[in-house]
Design a protein around this motif. Structure first.
Motif, PDB file in Angstrom:
ATOM      1  N   SER A   1       0.133  12.794  -9.051  1.00  0.00           N
ATOM      2  CA  SER A   1      -1.009  13.560  -8.542  1.00  0.00           C
ATOM      3  C   SER A   1      -1.149  14.960  -9.139  1.00  0.00           C
ATOM      4  O   SER A   1      -2.082  15.676  -8.786  1.00  0.00           O
ATOM      5  CB  SER A   1      -0.944  13.644  -7.015  1.00  0.00           C
ATOM      6  OG  SER A   1       0.169  14.424  -6.608  1.00  0.00           O
TER       7      SER A   1
ATOM      8  N   VAL B   1       1.057   7.106  -6.596  1.00  0.00           N
ATOM      9  CA  VAL B   1      -0.071   8.020  -6.775  1.00  0.00           C
ATOM     10  C   VAL B   1       0.388   9.463  -6.563  1.00  0.00           C
ATOM     11  O   VAL B   1       0.037  10.370  -7.337  1.00  0.00           O
ATOM     12  CB  VAL B   1      -1.223   7.680  -5.811  1.00  0.00           C
ATOM     13  CG1 VAL B   1      -2.283   8.777  -5.827  1.00  0.00           C
ATOM     14  CG2 VAL B   1      -1.857   6.340  -6.182  1.00  0.00           C
TER      15      VAL B   1
ATOM     16  N   ILE C   1      -5.879  10.862   2.793  1.00  0.00           N
ATOM     17  CA  ILE C   1      -4.865  11.823   2.350  1.00  0.00           C
ATOM     18  C   ILE C   1      -5.518  13.032   1.687  1.00  0.00           C
ATOM     19  O   ILE C   1      -5.166  14.181   1.964  1.00  0.00           O
ATOM     20  CB  ILE C   1      -3.876  11.139   1.386  1.00  0.00           C
ATOM     21  CG1 ILE C   1      -3.077  10.062   2.126  1.00  0.00           C
ATOM     22  CG2 ILE C   1      -2.939  12.160   0.746  1.00  0.00           C
ATOM     23  CD1 ILE C   1      -2.241   9.186   1.220  1.00  0.00           C
TER      24      ILE C   1
ATOM     25  N   VAL D   1       0.738   4.267  -2.786  1.00  0.00           N
ATOM     26  CA  VAL D   1       0.496   5.675  -2.451  1.00  0.00           C
ATOM     27  C   VAL D   1       1.629   6.552  -2.973  1.00  0.00           C
ATOM     28  O   VAL D   1       1.397   7.670  -3.470  1.00  0.00           O
ATOM     29  CB  VAL D   1       0.330   5.837  -0.928  1.00  0.00           C
ATOM     30  CG1 VAL D   1       0.314   7.310  -0.539  1.00  0.00           C
ATOM     31  CG2 VAL D   1      -0.947   5.152  -0.458  1.00  0.00           C
TER      32      VAL D   1
ATOM     33  N   ILE E   1      -6.874   0.818  -0.574  1.00  0.00           N
ATOM     34  CA  ILE E   1      -6.277   1.943  -1.295  1.00  0.00           C
ATOM     35  C   ILE E   1      -7.239   3.133  -1.288  1.00  0.00           C
ATOM     36  O   ILE E   1      -6.836   4.277  -1.050  1.00  0.00           O
ATOM     37  CB  ILE E   1      -5.936   1.542  -2.746  1.00  0.00           C
ATOM     38  CG1 ILE E   1      -4.963   0.363  -2.765  1.00  0.00           C
ATOM     39  CG2 ILE E   1      -5.326   2.726  -3.504  1.00  0.00           C
ATOM     40  CD1 ILE E   1      -4.779  -0.251  -4.154  1.00  0.00           C
TER      41      ILE E   1
ATOM     42  N   LEU F   1       0.819  -1.213   0.000  1.00  0.00           N
ATOM     43  CA  LEU F   1       0.000   0.000   0.000  1.00  0.00           C
ATOM     44  C   LEU F   1       0.851   1.260   0.000  1.00  0.00           C
ATOM     45  O   LEU F   1       0.546   2.233  -0.705  1.00  0.00           O
ATOM     46  CB  LEU F   1      -0.938  -0.025   1.208  1.00  0.00           C
ATOM     47  CG  LEU F   1      -1.920   1.141   1.354  1.00  0.00           C
ATOM     48  CD1 LEU F   1      -2.779   1.309   0.108  1.00  0.00           C
ATOM     49  CD2 LEU F   1      -2.797   0.929   2.584  1.00  0.00           C
ATOM     50  N   ASP F   2       1.931   1.273   0.780  1.00  0.00           N
ATOM     51  CA  ASP F   2       2.784   2.458   0.844  1.00  0.00           C
ATOM     52  C   ASP F   2       3.402   2.764  -0.510  1.00  0.00           C
ATOM     53  O   ASP F   2       3.502   3.937  -0.918  1.00  0.00           O
ATOM     54  CB  ASP F   2       3.884   2.273   1.887  1.00  0.00           C
ATOM     55  CG  ASP F   2       3.363   2.325   3.314  1.00  0.00           C
ATOM     56  OD1 ASP F   2       2.279   2.916   3.519  1.00  0.00           O
ATOM     57  OD2 ASP F   2       4.012   1.771   4.224  1.00  0.00           O
TER      58      ASP F   2
ATOM     59  N   ARG G   1      -7.192   4.810   2.146  1.00  0.00           N
ATOM     60  CA  ARG G   1      -5.967   5.562   2.405  1.00  0.00           C
ATOM     61  C   ARG G   1      -5.942   6.861   1.592  1.00  0.00           C
ATOM     62  O   ARG G   1      -5.612   7.934   2.118  1.00  0.00           O
ATOM     63  CB  ARG G   1      -4.751   4.709   2.078  1.00  0.00           C
ATOM     64  CG  ARG G   1      -3.408   5.452   2.184  1.00  0.00           C
ATOM     65  CD  ARG G   1      -2.989   5.734   3.613  1.00  0.00           C
ATOM     66  NE  ARG G   1      -2.560   4.511   4.265  1.00  0.00           N
ATOM     67  CZ  ARG G   1      -1.319   3.985   4.157  1.00  0.00           C
ATOM     68  NH1 ARG G   1      -0.408   4.597   3.412  1.00  0.00           N
ATOM     69  NH2 ARG G   1      -1.008   2.890   4.799  1.00  0.00           N
ATOM     70  N   LEU G   2      -6.277   6.774   0.327  1.00  0.00           N
ATOM     71  CA  LEU G   2      -6.241   7.964  -0.527  1.00  0.00           C
ATOM     72  C   LEU G   2      -7.297   8.984  -0.107  1.00  0.00           C
ATOM     73  O   LEU G   2      -7.066  10.191  -0.196  1.00  0.00           O
ATOM     74  CB  LEU G   2      -6.432   7.568  -1.991  1.00  0.00           C
ATOM     75  CG  LEU G   2      -5.290   6.751  -2.614  1.00  0.00           C
ATOM     76  CD1 LEU G   2      -5.616   6.402  -4.062  1.00  0.00           C
ATOM     77  CD2 LEU G   2      -3.969   7.504  -2.531  1.00  0.00           C
TER      78      LEU G   2
END
Length: 443
Positions: A406, A402, A431, A399, A424, A395-396, A427-428
């Protein structure tokens, strides 16, 4: 009462949990010793384990599990037998169907409830959720469940719940691989088809095979079909020929808060079906249908749009080539993130064919249902993709990629692995919300 479960796949495990919840004594067995014990109310520390060569027995309170063999004496003495839908049509399924001991024949109250089935390759969960909101907003008590992939408790939970409570409507998401099982177990008043796509071809063999299974399912039923289907017109003609009544639907005219033509079709199906119910079954005010659809929010794990910096992130499960194609046809993405399928699901790698056709600057692969990254990289090589290929192992790392993209207009995150994609998404979203709050404070 005592139940015997034969087969501990997804539906078998769901049935086990449902039976225990409803205070049954449960015996469950599977010929495979290497069954994952996740999602079951036991652990090795809690149970008596009796291994014997290639056989294992677990016992705890009113639950016994045998792996590597079936105890036929216990199965025969049970009040009801639960079969995995995956073995429907087999000799053992025919045997227990003829015995009258299948759970759906022992508990039959569910067959007296007005029943709607939604089947197809893509869009089932969203459509079921839309119909549920409309019916509940109309004051109906709705029991929803079915296909485990939709996040529901499973088919057998519907049977057990219906036996204990009073419901106005039974609303079932029917996986395209279980239509024969569902046709026998439930008495459908309406069946809706979202679409037919390239998935589970390892089971159907071909689109012709898929069509033939649906023909049996639709026979003598009221069915809903897309007026402009993407499958062959000849299929549609055959479906109409064997159904009792056919209603055709198109895209909704309502302003819905969901992306894509495919979601407007899901809403159009929900609208058309609700209007039919209003005219033929019970009253549903048109304003309820309209407001329910216009206020509908994406189902968790399905396509959602998030805003991060300058980028719109399109994220949601899209586990077959047809599901992803309809998204890629509508938006140009700089980067496309794809979760990989299980080892035995080569047909799902066809997703990458559509991704390469879309020609993003970068493709980022991550483990979805299983770590089949090597197979995905090999497929991209065969397709002669000459863009950037990256691997995100966790996952890290996802991210971090991403964040890199971005400031581009749009990226897509999808493919296989609903649970991974939900993590995901969560988490997004955190953020994005954090950045938005920070920007607001600075303003």
């Amino acid at each position: 009462m005592k139940a015997a479960i034969i087969g501990l796949g997804v539906e078998g495990k769901k049935a086990l949990n449902s039976l225990l919840k409803h205070n049954w004594d449960v015996y469950a067995s599977d010929l495979n010793v290497n069954i994952k014990m996740d999602n079951l109310p036991i652990s090795l520390a809690q149970v008596n384990v009796s291994p014997s060569k290639d056989k294992i027995t677990f016992q705890k309170d009113n639950l016994t599990i045998d792996l590597g063999f079936n105890n036929q004496e216990i199965i025969n003495s049970a009040d009801a037998v639960v079969l995995s839908p995956s073995i429907w049509g087999s000799r053992i399924a025919e045997h227990y169907k003829n015995s009258g001991k299948l759970l759906c024949d022992v508990k039959t109250k569910h067959r007296d409830i007005f029943t709607i089935g939604v089947t197809g390759t893509n869009g089932k969960t969203t459509t079921v959720s839309m119909i549920k909101e409309i019916l509940e907003n109309a004051g109906k008590n709705v029991l929803v469940g079915g296909n485990g992939g939709g996040g529901f408790e499973g088919y057998y939970d519907l049977i057990l719940e219906a036996d204990e409570e009073e419901y106005d409507v039974l609303l079932i998401e029917v996986c395209d691989m279980t239509v024969g099982f569902c046709r026998y177990c439930f008495d459908f008043d309406i069946i809706a088809l979202t679409n037919m796509g390239n998935d589970h071809m390892d089971v159907h063999g071909s689109m012709e095979g898929y069509k033939d299974s649906l023909k049996e399912f639709f026979k003598d039923k009221t069915i809903f079909l897309n007026k402009n289907p993407e499958f062959p017109e000849s299929f549609k003609e055959e479906f109409i020929g064997i159904s009792k009544n056919t209603i055709e639907y198109g895209e909704t005219d309502y302003e819905i808060d969901l992306f894509g033509r495919f979601n407007r079709l899901n809403a159009g199906l929900s609208q058309s079906l609700s209007e039919y119910i209003n005219e033929n079954v019970f009253e549903i005010d048109e304003e309820i249908i309209k407001t329910s659809l216009e206020n509908f929010k994406p189902v968790k794990g399905r396509l959602e749009l998030l805003k991060l910096n300058d980028c719109t992130i399109y994220i949601g499960k899209s586990d077959n080539s047809d599901a992803i194609k309809v998204i890629l046809d509508e938006v140009d993405f700089t980067a496309i993130f794809i979760g990989t399928p299980r080892h035995n699901e080569n047909h799902r790698l066809d997703i990458l064919n559509e991704v390469v056709n879309a020609n993003p600057d970068a493709i980022i692969l991550f483990p979805g249902l299983e770590d089949t990254l090597d197979q995905a990289i090999y497929r991209l090589g065969l397709l002669n993709y000459d863009g950037r290929i990256e691997i995100a192992n966790n996952l890290d790392e996802i991210v971090a990629f991403v964040a890199e993209f971005s400031h581009d207009p749009a990226i897509f995150i999808g493919g296989n692995g609903q649970e991974t994609i939900i993590k995901i998404q969560d988490r997004l979203r955190e953020i994005a919300d954090s950045i938005n709050e920070s920007d607001y404070e600075c303003d």
